[in-house]
Design an enzyme around this catalytic site. Structure first.
Site, PDB file in Angstrom:
ATOM      1  CD  GLU A 586      -2.856  -1.055  -0.068  1.00  9.50           C
ATOM      2  OE1 GLU A 586      -3.181   0.066  -0.531  1.00  9.50           O
ATOM      3  OE2 GLU A 586      -3.202  -2.134  -0.594  1.00  9.50           O
ATOM      4  CG  ASP A 642       1.653  -8.070  -5.842  1.00 11.89           C
ATOM      5  OD1 ASP A 642       1.146  -7.559  -4.827  1.00 11.89           O
ATOM      6  OD2 ASP A 642       0.977  -8.669  -6.699  1.00 11.89           O
TER       7      ASP A 642
END
Length: 736
Positions: A586, A642
């Site tokens: 995030e 990721d």
């Protein structure tokens, strides 16, 4: 910053080896015994005693050294965690994993091999959170009779009372239709003014047939609250996204659904079929006016700022001032009030179509709007209406090749509706039940470690110039963090006047509609107050973290920071691998703009584009199961987050004392702390590949595991992967 490799062996085994391999006492003659002493008639008892004492002292020193060695080994090496939380987590990992698969070639199956056909890890956690709310709502000790909170429990109980809902049948909905003047499928009906009906639908029932209107912060600074007008939401999928043959089948299914609704309400079958056909025809015409978000973005027309007066001139069929004033009471609106319009061309075309229908068939528009309301309210009616809705959704998902929706039990539906209408109360109760101050402190400490690791990592990002690097580090430092719940939820207040405008009964539908009006009024009131720094976009028990660009704030709800993703008593490797990687992912959303073409003019664009191209090729080279595909361009930014999220979380985890001091592992898993870190990351991604939604910006779950792992040298080192194996390739990408 990398820690030493661990064998994963239990300390007890190492202890036994330490005793067996320890030095032994040599039985040699002392030099003192070789001296010739004068022959004296007296005995010297002190000499043999002295030898025994020396030998005993040596033995004690050796024994103490061995014990000290074992103590140091056991204190500094990883210990099995034997708390109940760890036993539960171990059982969860064993139930989902398939250890017969080689981790270096298919770690997704190694970690998630037995999870196929089940909920994703996030869905499973969301369901568990709802079970906690169910327990709260069904536990008598949670109630505070006489307070506003009591209405929460009353509403939930009425939702569960299916006997009463079945007994009422369609009668409560017929009363709603009669209050709106009725419709043409029944014998008795009164034609009302179009804008009066539209105003009632918007203000009293929360239904918007031709457009959506809502209060949100302005898209641009200073983000003051403003009414926004957007495209409507339809049950039917967009025609341009389907093949012609498939779309014809979709229309037939939707036509059958509308026919069934009208028949359930006692309508004449011939009139119902005529209305359903005309209604679908109008919806198809409205479809033609819609412009996809990507097209509007490319044309630089995401939104326009106009006054109500200006919108009235451009889309005159709608009485904008009266409809909006009724919907957003107690706001005081005027013709000069500014609105944010997201698709002005759609509103112009929609207005023209409505004017044509008003000239040719004014009564049809009223029936068309009521038919849409019936579909919206059907979930609050008896099982016949709910079954009609369920069959429609099932057929549409089959035709659009999407996985079937699981059938939720009644209690879960009631928890969701109670949470939507009474979120302030349920948020406080959930925090009290599932997010202790200790959990919040531990989560904040974890996030602090992740932020520090990100700031450190930014120093060596190869494509950033020094000015951009400094600005990026400042952005991380200045980031606002919202953890657990909004501030008001942390102060549980049982106000006796709360929800005073909600009238429960006599039917569940009437209770439902009263809650709809109350929620809208509370939303408007909250926007009229001083605007807080950030308005949460997820519920406290939700499982979706997010980063808000406009407010520069990252939000991690309490529902996400739960087992099996996070617990203060878990081994550090679990918390960093699961929750820590989510946090790092995030935080990297802060820099999405830099990765877009032209997003960072001062950066080394050649190096950046090479890294992104490498990343795309890297993911495309990883094999997927037959029939599964992904769009590398569509998922590129999430793939970057990721890979970077895993690397940053691992860097934060590796910043620890030598010899894993204080580390713990899960018993009976035969995984070192570092291996457990990767296992916990993969567990977050577990889901059935077939459940991937078409518009999901993330890669398939197998790629979300194999992509980052194959790009991490530490993974190959800790799992001893041979060079050339799938997860130990000869080359890797360097983006972050």
């Amino acid at each position: 910053t990398e820690g030493g490799d661990q064998s994963g062996e239990e300390p007890g085994r190492g202890e036994s080896r330490a005793w067996r391999s320890g030095p032994f006492l040599r039985q040699e003659q002392s030099p003192v015994s070789q001296v010739e002493w004068p022959q004296e008639p007296r005995i010297m008892p002190g000499f043999p005693i002295r030898r025994v004492l020396v030998a005993g002292l040596l033995f004690s020193l050796l024994l103490g050294s061995s014990v000290l060695f074992v103590y140091i080994f056991r204190s500094c090496g990883p210990r099995p965690c034997r708390t109940q939380e760890c036993w539960d987590l171990q059982a969860h990992y064993l139930a989902s994993g398939n250890t017969s698969v080689a981790p270096c070639t298919d770690f997704f199956s190694f970690a998630c091999g037995e999870s196929k056909g089940t909920l994703s890890s996030f869905q499973a956690l969301a369901e568990e959170n709802k079970r906690r709310l169910q327990k709260i709502l069904e536990e008598p000790g949670s109630r505070h009779l006489g307070s506003g909170e009591d209405k929460v429990f009353q509403f939930y109980s009425s939702c569960l009372d299916t006997d009463a809902i079945e007994a009422a049948g369609a009668a409560p909905l017929r009363q709603v239709i009669e209050a709106l003047g009725g419709w043409r499928i029944s014998g008795n009906w009164t034609s009302l003014d179009f804008n009066r009906t539209l105003s009632l639908l918007m203000s009293q029932y929360g239904y918007f047939p031709f457009f959506r209107a809502y209060l949100r912060p302005h898209p641009s600074l200073p983000h003051k609250p403003v009414i926004q007008i957007d495209q409507p939401e339809f049950d039917l999928p967009l025609k341009q996204e389907q093949e012609q043959k498939i779309y014809a089948q979709i229309v037939r299914e939707y036509l059958a659904y509308l026919n069934r609704l009208g028949t359930l309400l006692g309508g004449d079958p011939a009139k119902v079929q005529e209305l359903a056909f005309l209604s679908i025809s109008m919806t198809s015409q409205l479809f033609q006016f819609l412009r996809p978000l990507e097209q509007r973005r490319a044309q630089g027309e995401l939104f326009k700022l106009v006054t109500i007066d200006q919108l009235q001139e451009m889309a005159p069929a709608i009485d904008w001032l009266s409809c909006l004033q009724a919907t957003f009471t107690p706001m005081s609106l005027s013709p000069s009030q500014h609105l944010v319009v997201h698709d002005l061309e759609y509103l112009k075309n929609m207005s023209q179509l409505v004017e044509e229908k008003l000239l040719k068939d004014r009564d049809f528009l009223q029936s068309h709007m009521i038919l849409g309301l019936v579909g919206t309210l059907s979930p609050a009616l008896d099982s016949k209406f709910q079954e009609a809705r369920r069959l429609l959704i099932q057929k549409l998902r089959e035709l659009t090749q999407r996985p079937p929706m699981p059938i939720s039990p009644r209690w879960m539906k009631c928890v969701e509706e109670t949470g939507a209408f009474f979120e302030p109360t349920l948020a406080g109760l959930f925090i009290h039940e599932a997010f202790s101050p200790e959990t919040q402190r531990a989560a904040m400490e974890l996030l602090t470690d992740i932020k520090d690791a990100l700031i450190t990592r930014l120093r060596s990002v190869p494509w950033m110039d020094e000015k951009t690097r400094k600005r990026a580090q400042d952005r991380v430092t200045q980031l606002q963090v919202k953890m657990g719940a909004p501030e008001w939820a942390l102060k549980l207040s049982l106000d006796r006047q709360a929800y005073s405008d909600i009238q429960l009964g006599p039917s569940y539908l009437q209770s439902f509609l009263s809650c709809v009006r109350s929620l809208r009024a509370r939303t408007v009131q909250s926007f009229l107050k001083s605007l807080p720094q950030h308005r949460w976009q997820v519920s406290t028990w939700g499982v979706n973290a997010y980063y808000s660009i406009s407010d520069h704030v990252v939000v991690f709800p309490a529902g996400l920071l739960q087992p099996p993703f996070f617990h203060p008593g878990y081994p550090r490797a679990v918390n960093f691998g699961a929750a820590g990687s989510i946090m790092a992912h995030e935080l990297l959303h802060i820099f999405y703009q830099l990765l877009l073409p032209g997003g960072c003019p001062a950066c080394d664009t050649h190096v950046l584009q090479e890294a992104l191209l490498c990343l795309r090729r890297h993911y495309e080279s990883i094999p997927l199961p037959s029939g599964l595909s992904f769009n590398g361009s569509w998922t590129l930014l999430e793939n970057a987050a990721d890979i970077g999220g895993l690397a940053i979380a691992l860097q934060a985890y590796n910043k620890r004392p030598l010899w894993n001091h204080g580390e713990a592992i899960l018993p009976n898993l035969d995984l070192s702390p570092q291996q457990l870190f990767f296992r916990s990351y993969a567990q977050v991604m577990c889901r059935d590949p077939g459940t991937l939604e078409p518009q999901d910006p993330h890669s398939p779950p197998m790629l979300r595991v194999h992509g980052p792992f194959s790009n991490a040298r530490d993974f190959a080192r800790h799992f001893h992967c041979p060079r050339g194996a799938l997860l130990n390739p000869s080359s890797r990408c360097r983006l972050w």
